[in-house]
Design a protein around this motif. Sequence first.
Motif, mmCIF file in Angstrom:
data_model
loop_
_atom_site.group_PDB
_atom_site.id
_atom_site.type_symbol
_atom_site.label_atom_id
_atom_site.label_comp_id
_atom_site.label_asym_id
_atom_site.label_seq_id
_atom_site.Cartn_x
_atom_site.Cartn_y
_atom_site.Cartn_z
ATOM 1 N N GLY A 282 0.897 -1.180 0.190
ATOM 2 C CA GLY A 282 0.048 -0.139 -0.131
ATOM 3 C C GLY A 282 1.036 1.259 0.042
ATOM 4 O O GLY A 282 1.875 1.164 0.815
ATOM 5 N N MET A 283 0.707 2.096 -0.790
ATOM 6 C CA MET A 283 1.356 3.561 -1.003
ATOM 7 C C MET A 283 0.575 4.420 -1.158
ATOM 8 O O MET A 283 -0.670 4.501 -1.794
ATOM 9 N N LYS A 307 -6.527 11.324 7.827
ATOM 10 C CA LYS A 307 -6.789 10.213 8.646
ATOM 11 C C LYS A 307 -5.455 8.977 7.958
ATOM 12 O O LYS A 307 -4.820 8.389 8.688
ATOM 13 N N ALA A 308 -5.476 9.208 6.676
ATOM 14 C CA ALA A 308 -4.626 8.043 6.298
ATOM 15 C C ALA A 308 -3.164 8.463 6.241
ATOM 16 O O ALA A 308 -2.320 7.409 6.408
ATOM 17 N N PRO A 313 1.602 4.521 9.168
ATOM 18 C CA PRO A 313 2.869 4.001 9.862
ATOM 19 C C PRO A 313 2.379 2.322 10.605
ATOM 20 O O PRO A 313 2.860 1.410 10.264
ATOM 21 N N GLU A 314 1.013 2.727 11.194
ATOM 22 C CA GLU A 314 0.682 1.448 11.872
ATOM 23 C C GLU A 314 0.350 0.301 10.817
ATOM 24 O O GLU A 314 0.377 -0.804 11.043
ATOM 25 N N HIS A 318 3.378 2.878 2.791
ATOM 26 C CA HIS A 318 4.610 3.670 2.367
ATOM 27 C C HIS A 318 4.215 5.255 1.962
ATOM 28 O O HIS A 318 3.265 5.056 1.079
ATOM 29 N N LEU A 319 4.731 5.987 2.432
ATOM 30 C CA LEU A 319 4.560 7.564 2.058
ATOM 31 C C LEU A 319 5.487 7.761 0.871
ATOM 32 O O LEU A 319 6.772 7.592 0.944
#
Length: 332
Positions: A282-283, A307-308, A313-314, A318-319
């Motif tokens: 997920g990115m 919110k996202a 992190p939890e 990945h940002l």
Amino acid sequence: MRAFRLGIRAPSLAVLAVVAQAGLALAAEDPLPSWNNGETKAAIVDFVSAVTSEGGADYVPPDDRIATFDNDGTLWSEQPMYVQLAFALDRVKEMAPAHPEWKEAEPYKSVLSGDMKALAAVGQKGLLQIIAATHGGMPSEAFTQIAADWIATAKHPVSGKPYTEMIYAPMLELIDYLKANDFKVFIVSGGGVEFMRPWTEKTYGIPPENVVGSSIKTKYDVVEGTPRIVRQMEIDFIDDGPGKPVGIQKFIGKQPIAAFGNSDGDFQMLEWTTAGAGRRLGMIVHHDDAEREVAYDRKSHFGHLDKALDAAPEKGWHLISMKDDWSRIFPD
């Protein structure tokens, strides 16, 4: 002395040629040249390697390699407003002569007077009213032609470039990289499905049948002896937020193993994708580059990311930092 110089020049050129060829070969081997080396790029390559390595613990058969991409803010620019909203506002102005009552009726009055603050005040209900009025009441093929004609000439209000040039080069590379590794790539967007389908294949290499989006109600009718699908002036399905997993299940029929978004509207798509069994990715594209694009997240009216951003992190998302992870943003 001259003979000596000539004697060393040829080998030197040969060495330079070999080095240059080696450099070109290395560059050709990099499927993501617009991505800076770092944790984000490594996570993508590692994930693709893991799910495509036969016999490996994380191997996924090609038929189940589903990757979904949001469109606005993930594949192309969504500032200063969503592209489809710009299209809808242009449609209001174009259709206004046939609707003199719009001069005094909201939300059309604000559009025609250019009062964007008043338009924002009408909220989602008013915007959906505009979408229904400007996108419905015609055969499906007529709307497809209108959308195709508009996107072919419309320009971004800040850059002055065609909207189809305001796409993100690194994400185009990522789409090609996934497809080269036998992924089925889909757009899953809050944008209108029939607004996007006329141009997604030419722009992203994603065919119309691989586009999932919001929709207007339609019905089958025979008009002057010709069978047609006619668009109604009513919203049918909103493919945003919790609607995205529903749309994926309804139109794709399989849970993705990779999902890419940029806003809270993508939260549930990312959540559902990464909650599945096996290796998942997920990115979130984080717009943190004010110099080369626009920096925004929590306080933005378009592409609101709050919110996202906190949950990433939890949940192991990945940002993607536009500032740090991308060596360029738009195609040259």
